[in-house]
Design a protein around this motif. Structure first.
Motif, PDB file in Angstrom:
ATOM      1  N   ALA A   1       0.950  -1.246   0.049  1.00 19.98           N
ATOM      2  CA  ALA A   1      -0.123   0.033   0.056  1.00 19.98           C
ATOM      3  C   ALA A   1       0.919   1.342  -0.118  1.00 19.98           C
ATOM      4  O   ALA A   1       0.271   2.389  -0.192  1.00 19.98           O
ATOM      5  CB  ALA A   1      -1.022   0.076   1.253  1.00 19.98           C
ATOM      6  N   MET A   2       2.332   1.151   0.204  1.00 18.83           N
ATOM      7  CA  MET A   2       2.948   2.387   0.212  1.00 18.83           C
ATOM      8  C   MET A   2       3.748   2.565  -1.162  1.00 18.83           C
ATOM      9  O   MET A   2       4.459   3.442  -1.368  1.00 18.83           O
ATOM     10  CB  MET A   2       3.879   2.157   1.444  1.00 18.83           C
ATOM     11  CG  MET A   2       3.547   1.910   2.786  1.00 18.83           C
ATOM     12  SD  MET A   2       2.075   3.262   3.210  1.00 18.83           S
ATOM     13  CE  MET A   2       2.787   4.533   3.470  1.00 18.83           C
ATOM     14  N   ASP A   3       3.559   1.521  -1.946  1.00 22.78           N
ATOM     15  CA  ASP A   3       4.246   1.392  -3.172  1.00 22.78           C
ATOM     16  C   ASP A   3       3.527   2.434  -4.332  1.00 22.78           C
ATOM     17  O   ASP A   3       2.530   2.042  -5.073  1.00 22.78           O
ATOM     18  CB  ASP A   3       4.239   0.156  -3.921  1.00 22.78           C
ATOM     19  CG  ASP A   3       5.313   0.004  -5.061  1.00 22.78           C
ATOM     20  OD1 ASP A   3       5.562   1.073  -5.822  1.00 22.78           O
ATOM     21  OD2 ASP A   3       5.404  -1.208  -5.500  1.00 22.78           O
ATOM     22  N   LEU A   4       4.075   3.567  -4.515  1.00 26.16           N
ATOM     23  CA  LEU A   4       3.468   4.728  -5.254  1.00 26.16           C
ATOM     24  C   LEU A   4       3.081   4.337  -6.847  1.00 26.16           C
ATOM     25  O   LEU A   4       2.509   4.539  -7.565  1.00 26.16           O
ATOM     26  CB  LEU A   4       4.123   6.030  -5.060  1.00 26.16           C
ATOM     27  CG  LEU A   4       3.869   6.690  -3.759  1.00 26.16           C
ATOM     28  CD1 LEU A   4       4.627   8.037  -3.780  1.00 26.16           C
ATOM     29  CD2 LEU A   4       2.415   7.020  -3.558  1.00 26.16           C
ATOM     30  N   GLU A   5       4.414   3.549  -7.086  1.00 28.98           N
ATOM     31  CA  GLU A   5       4.590   3.208  -8.447  1.00 28.98           C
ATOM     32  C   GLU A   5       3.274   2.252  -8.938  1.00 28.98           C
ATOM     33  O   GLU A   5       2.724   2.158  -9.957  1.00 28.98           O
ATOM     34  CB  GLU A   5       5.865   2.429  -8.688  1.00 28.98           C
ATOM     35  CG  GLU A   5       7.157   3.385  -9.054  1.00 28.98           C
ATOM     36  CD  GLU A   5       6.991   4.383 -10.169  1.00 28.98           C
ATOM     37  OE1 GLU A   5       6.320   3.798 -11.244  1.00 28.98           O
ATOM     38  OE2 GLU A   5       7.714   5.475 -10.147  1.00 28.98           O
TER      39      GLU A   5
ATOM     40  N   HIS B   1      -1.831  10.452  -0.847  1.00 22.85           N
ATOM     41  CA  HIS B   1      -2.777  11.163  -2.211  1.00 22.85           C
ATOM     42  C   HIS B   1      -1.987  12.307  -2.758  1.00 22.85           C
ATOM     43  O   HIS B   1      -2.122  12.152  -3.985  1.00 22.85           O
ATOM     44  CB  HIS B   1      -4.091  11.496  -1.341  1.00 22.85           C
ATOM     45  CG  HIS B   1      -4.979  12.354  -2.596  1.00 22.85           C
ATOM     46  ND1 HIS B   1      -4.914  13.679  -2.683  1.00 22.85           N
ATOM     47  CD2 HIS B   1      -5.773  11.847  -3.286  1.00 22.85           C
ATOM     48  CE1 HIS B   1      -5.718  14.011  -3.708  1.00 22.85           C
ATOM     49  NE2 HIS B   1      -6.390  12.884  -4.158  1.00 22.85           N
ATOM     50  N   THR B   2      -1.446  12.995  -2.064  1.00 18.70           N
ATOM     51  CA  THR B   2      -0.612  14.005  -2.607  1.00 18.70           C
ATOM     52  C   THR B   2       0.297  13.679  -3.570  1.00 18.70           C
ATOM     53  O   THR B   2       0.522  14.055  -4.822  1.00 18.70           O
ATOM     54  CB  THR B   2      -0.012  15.298  -1.661  1.00 18.70           C
ATOM     55  OG1 THR B   2      -1.548  15.902  -1.018  1.00 18.70           O
ATOM     56  CG2 THR B   2       0.348  16.597  -2.282  1.00 18.70           C
TER      57      THR B   2
ATOM     58  N   MET C   1       2.726  12.792  -8.953  1.00 15.39           N
ATOM     59  CA  MET C   1       3.473  12.037 -10.024  1.00 15.39           C
ATOM     60  C   MET C   1       2.580  12.076 -11.394  1.00 15.39           C
ATOM     61  O   MET C   1       2.947  11.319 -12.387  1.00 15.39           O
ATOM     62  CB  MET C   1       3.545  10.511  -9.599  1.00 15.39           C
ATOM     63  CG  MET C   1       4.384  10.016  -8.655  1.00 15.39           C
ATOM     64  SD  MET C   1       4.079   8.363  -7.808  1.00 15.39           S
ATOM     65  CE  MET C   1       4.529   7.348  -9.194  1.00 15.39           C
ATOM     66  N   GLY C   2       1.789  12.638 -11.078  1.00 17.81           N
ATOM     67  CA  GLY C   2       0.647  12.698 -12.481  1.00 17.81           C
ATOM     68  C   GLY C   2      -0.304  11.708 -12.641  1.00 17.81           C
ATOM     69  O   GLY C   2      -0.963  11.383 -13.692  1.00 17.81           O
TER      70      GLY C   2
END
Ligand code: HSE
Length: 373
Positions: free
Chosen positions: A59-63, A84-85, A90-91
């Motif tokens: 859940a912490m893996d933004l990619e 969220h931000t 990251m677009g």
């Protein structure tokens, strides 16, 4: 059809109610791939759910999160704050559905309660908005109950006196309430077993137990069993709590009335029930209409409102947390005009905090997105 959906916080109380409802209603049939995320168990096998990836993702893996078309978060406000931000930075252009309050009042967020604000939701989708957030439980339950009155523009102002269940404080607090109840019974039982013991001695013994901090209060902070707590959420230091502020702010945002708001004043009270929030309203009507007509307007507004006739037997049988728990019904009763002003009416309502108060508006927004995408 939605190609990829990520779900964070599906194991918690609101998340598990939501996942269960989505499975029951077949919402996941419209998903090509569901990814269940975890903050602590990434890589382990998840539950068997149609179209779900077998292993839990991080859940912490933004990619990984940024590959989703829709993310549903029931993980809580801290998670939203953290993720969220950076994800948007990251677009990421996917839809974010959230049960937490963090983003609710942002200009780019829409608070979802589609039986009342479907047109606002549609407008937001049309405008390219991407954040759709569930409302505060008492607000959503109030709006569902009084839907008809709002629709007919009959409300000048409202006061809400709430009786909120401990489920609103989370699973740990629910457990603690039950522990407190058990501790009280245990403490009273030697005297309770004696037929001729004085009830005032028993009451005194319990009151001492509650006043000397000998009850478990580690998560609620105070005794709730045999007590009530007339403050919910943080102190805004102006004589009100944040839960009370939400009553006015969120109601008017949901109804699209921020520029010409309907005044809503609340006193929010935690009571020792498990999962239904109850509320007593005094409503100033814009027109003097008879009780029968008001009852009809309230009862016909949506399919979930169930009007309970205003008599003792029906009220005590059906207008209670016990009767409503686990159901999508919004029980509305005690509908009457006040004796001191015929444009003032009172209403009492009970609704399930975890269903219409939390999971259901998000589940239905997911349905709207499946039609939209
Ligand atoms: N703030 C609510 C409560 C939770 O404490 O009952 C539901 O939004």
């Amino acid at each position: 059809m939605i190609r990829r959906v990520g779900f964070v916080g599906w194991r918690g109380m609101v998340g598990s109610v939501l996942l269960d409802r989505m499975q029951k209603e077949g919402d996941l049939n419209y998903v090509e791939k569901l990814v269940l995320y975890s903050t602590s168990q990434a890589g382990l096998r998840g539950p068997k759910i149609a179209n779900a990836q077998p292993h839990l993702a991080d859940a912490m893996d933004l990619e990984c999160l940024s590959t989703q078309d829709v993310i549903i978060s029931c993980q809580g406000g801290d998670y939203t704050q953290k993720i969220h931000t950076p994800l948007r930075d990251m677009g990421w252009q996917g839809y974010w559905l959230d049960a937490a309050s963090t983003l609710r009042m942002n200009e780019n967020s829409t608070i979802v309660l589609d039986p009342l604000n479907r047109s606002i939701i549609e407008q937001s989708l049309h405008d390219g908005k991407l954040d759709f957030i569930g409302g505060n439980c008492t607000v959503s339950l109030m709006l569902m109950a009084l839907h008809g009155l709002f629709e007919e523009n009959l409300v000048d102002w409202i006061t809400a006196m709430t009786y909120q269940a401990i489920s609103g404080g989370g699973a740990q607090q629910m457990r603690e309430l039950l522990v407190q109840m058990g501790e009280i019974h245990q403490h009273a039982s030697p005297l309770l077993r004696l037929q001729d013991s004085s009830i005032l001695d028993i009451e005194n013994r319990i009151n001492q137990q509650l006043n000397t901090n000998s009850l478990t209060i580690s998560t609620i902070g105070y005794p709730l069993a045999n007590n009530l707590l007339p403050w919910i959420d943080i102190d805004l230091e102006n004589g009100t709590g944040r839960e009370e502020w939400k009553g006015h702010a969120e109601t008017n945002k949901i109804l699209g009335k921020q520029s010409n708001p309907i005044p809503v004043e609340s006193t929010c009270v935690r009571v020792g029930t498990l999962r239904c929030h109850s509320q007593a309203f005094t409503i100033a009507l814009s027109k003097d209409i008879g009780s029968d007509e008001l009852t009809e307007i309230i009862g016909q507004a949506n399919q979930w409102v169930k009007v309970i006739p205003n008599n003792k037997q029906n009220t005590l049988q059906s207008l209670t947390p016990v009767a409503v728990s686990g159901s999508l019904e919004i029980a509305v009763g005690r509908i009457r005009k006040t004796s001191f002003n015929s444009k003032l009416m009172t209403v009492f309502t009970v609704g399930d905090q975890l269903l219409w108060g939390a999971a259901e508006p998000i589940r239905r927004m997911f349905g709207i997105l499946s039609e939209h995408l």
